[in-house]
Design a protein around this motif. Sequence first.
Motif: not given
Ligand code: ASC
Length: 150
Positions: A42, A45-46, A137, A140-141, A144
């Motif tokens: 993260a 990726f950030g 992204a 990832c979401k 989640h």
């Molecule tokens: C990020 C992060 C995640 C993904 C997610 C994308 O930067 O830490 O877990 O993007 O939030 O929606």
Amino acid sequence: MKTMLSLLATAMAVTLALPAQAQFAKPEDAIKYRKASYTVMAAHFGRLGAMANGRTPYDAKVAADNAEIVATLSKLPWAAFGEGTDKGDTRAKPEIWKESAKFKEASDKMQAEISKLNVAAKAGNLDALKAAFGPAAASCKACHDSFRKD
Ligand code: ASC
């Protein structure tokens, strides 16, 4: 950095070759490991997101380096979802084990999108990075939303 990446690559090769249960002495070690891999992922990726969204100036080398790290890390958490790792200090939902084919599909999708992001970051232009960042992204979401308690 080169040495670190080559050490990481060696660790990965070892990790990927072993059955999941053999890699961690205790379930809580596996939970800690997968959380750590997501945390580091993260962070890197950030940094890509900050460039893709114009919050920090675009730097092709920084983007390529960060994308490479994310691509490497994206392969790591999955071996740490073995038996007995559904309880404890974790937000992992039971669906990970109950719907394991779906979880596998979501994790494969994420790795594929991150792999594309890595290629895009190496192209050395901001538009390519921007185009690949959104779908990465979203992958990832998606995972989640289905598989993590918040
Ligand atoms: C990020 C992060 C995640 C993904 C997610 C994308 O930067 O830490 O877990 O993007 O939030 O929606």
